[in-house]
Design a protein around this motif. Structure first.
Motif, short mmCIF file in Angstrom:
data_model
loop_
_atom_site.label_atom_id
_atom_site.label_comp_id
_atom_site.label_asym_id
_atom_site.label_seq_id
_atom_site.Cartn_x
_atom_site.Cartn_y
_atom_site.Cartn_z
N SER A 161 0.84 -1.20 0.00
CA SER A 161 0.00 0.00 0.00
C SER A 161 0.87 1.25 0.00
N ALA A 206 -4.54 -2.45 0.54
CA ALA A 206 -5.36 -1.33 0.08
C ALA A 206 -4.81 0.00 0.60
N THR A 248 -7.42 -7.90 1.37
CA THR A 248 -7.95 -6.81 0.55
C THR A 248 -6.81 -6.15 -0.21
N ASN A 249 -6.88 -6.22 -1.52
CA ASN A 249 -5.90 -5.59 -2.39
C ASN A 249 -6.41 -4.30 -3.01
N THR A 251 -8.19 -0.72 -3.54
CA THR A 251 -8.40 0.54 -2.84
C THR A 251 -9.83 1.03 -3.07
N SER A 368 -8.34 -2.01 -8.59
CA SER A 368 -9.30 -1.18 -7.85
C SER A 368 -10.36 -0.63 -8.80
#
Length: 405
Positions: A161, A206, A248-249, A251, A368
């Motif tokens: 991130s 994220a 969670t990847n 954003t 995203s």
């Protein structure tokens, strides 16, 4: 064997040059929206010999370029040294480069890079983040202003991130297998304003976004099993939505009407493909050969547990304890892959009150979302583009990208 690239090229196309006033100051541009807001047209046909103004070879790295004024900033790796680069936007000339201090290089995925996070800048301050070292702040001329070491972290995939810079406040979220945190730093001094413990959240990637929620500016972070909104001034948790993925990847993104959109996908979170594992006592009874009450890698059955051994062994002791196992088993059981929309105005647990809609099929792993003209777009593993109605989540179209296999 890790993949090593000899060089990369930064290419600028002709339609990018007149729009010098259109800044792209962080990962995915202003507030991570991923949207080009200028009236300047983009070329419909881009290729190695079409619309190219200049091309500059650079050391390898995975960070996205950011643009402010007449400068492009990005990070890279050369000869196992981390560096920040400033490039003239008009000519492609490297104006300056700054080496990070020598440090222990973090562990990364075989397709990853030690330069994965994008620079954050407001034109006056240029901030780079490396999971191997931490934060480095420069002025526009490349002079180092301050540094804050903080890596490497406990994460076999590496840090991913990126920092964001808002009103001279640097916001950085780092979710790793241990010691996860969200922090706000005064970019003028490098002093920490506040630091919020996120130790309940294992690894995640994220980047935070800023959300004007019912008149209050908040920092939104999507992480394991839940999305959280934090007070911008204090870092206090204001609200949460539960029922998202294991990792969670992606954003989050904020729509023009103030609605927040979050997508989250990880293996084992689809209703048709769950990760189900036995309880800890069953594994100990069958496999604890040295009778130490924990599980080593050779005591874990081949399958989802052995593949994710390093993730379950959060403290990297080489053995999975009951607490580590039970925590990950709960995550496997609770994780749900989902795309959802959240309306503003809530406080506390708003899972049942402020989620406008959910969608749970054919979601991507990493890209995203982008919202444009009341439509929400997702790219599915570089092959399919999916389009949804932003107000209802109704799928409009799913089509293969031209030129993909």
């Amino acid at each position: 064997m890790p993949v090593r690239l000899l060089s990369v090229a930064l290419v600028v196309f002709v339609s990018a040059l007149p729009a010098v006033a259109d800044d792209w100051p962080q990962f995915r541009g202003p507030n991570a929206a991923g949207r080009y807001a200028s009236d300047q047209p983009l070329p419909a046909d881009i290729g190695p010999d079409q619309h190219v103004v200049w091309k500059t070879e650079l050391p390898p790295g995975h960070s996205s370029p950011v643009l402010v004024g007449d400068r492009i900033y990005l990070t890279a790796v050369r000869d196992d040294r981390l560096l920040t680069l400033a490039i003239d936007r008009t000519t492609g000339e490297v104006v300056w480069e700054a080496l990070a201090p020598q440090c222990e290089m973090e562990e990364i995925h075989t397709i990853g890079s030690h330069a994965q996070s994008s620079v954050a800048t407001d034109g006056e301050y240029v901030v780079s983040f490396f999971g191997s070292y931490g934060l480095l702040c420069y002025d526009a001329a490349g002079r180092e202003l301050w540094r804050q070491p903080m890596g490497p972290f406990s994460n076999s995939f590496g840090a991913g991130s990126s920092p964001i810079l808002v009103d001279q406040r640097l916001i950085l979220n780092q979710d790793h297998d241990v010691d996860s945190f969200l922090t706000a730093i005064d970019v003028r001094t490098g002093n920490t304003i506040w630091r919020n413990d996120r130790s309940e959240f294992p690894r995640g990637y994220a980047t935070p976004v800023i959300w004007e929620n019912d008149g209050e500016r908040q920092i939104v972070v999507a992480g394991t099993l839940r999305i959280v909104g934090y007070d911008f001034e204090t870092g206090a948790e204001r609200w949460t939505v539960r029922g998202v993925s294991r990792i969670t990847n992606m954003t989050p993104v904020v729509g023009d009407d103030g609605t927040l959109y979050v997508a989250a996908w990880a293996p084992g979170g689809d209703d048709t493909n769950r990760i189900e594992v036995p309880d800890f006592d069953s594994l100990i009874e069958r496999g604890d050969e040295n009778e130490d009450g924990s599980l080593q890698i050779d005591e874990v059955p081949t399958g989802p547990l052995s593949i994710r051994f390093s993730q379950i062994d959060r403290d990297k002791s080489g053995a999975i304890t009951r607490a580590e196992y039970d925590s990950m088993r709960t995550i496997f059981h609770s994780a749900r892959n989902v795309l959802l929309a959240i309306k503003p105005g809530g406080a506390g647990d708003v899972t049942d009150t402020h989620v406008l809609w959910r969608y749970d099929r054919s979601l991507p792993y990493a890209p995203s979302p982008v919202i444009y003209q009341d439509l929400l777009f997702l790219v599915e593993d570089g092959v399919f583009v999916c389009c949804f109605a932003a107000d209802s989540g109704e799928p409009h179209r799913r089509a293969r990208v031209a030129g993909t296999a």
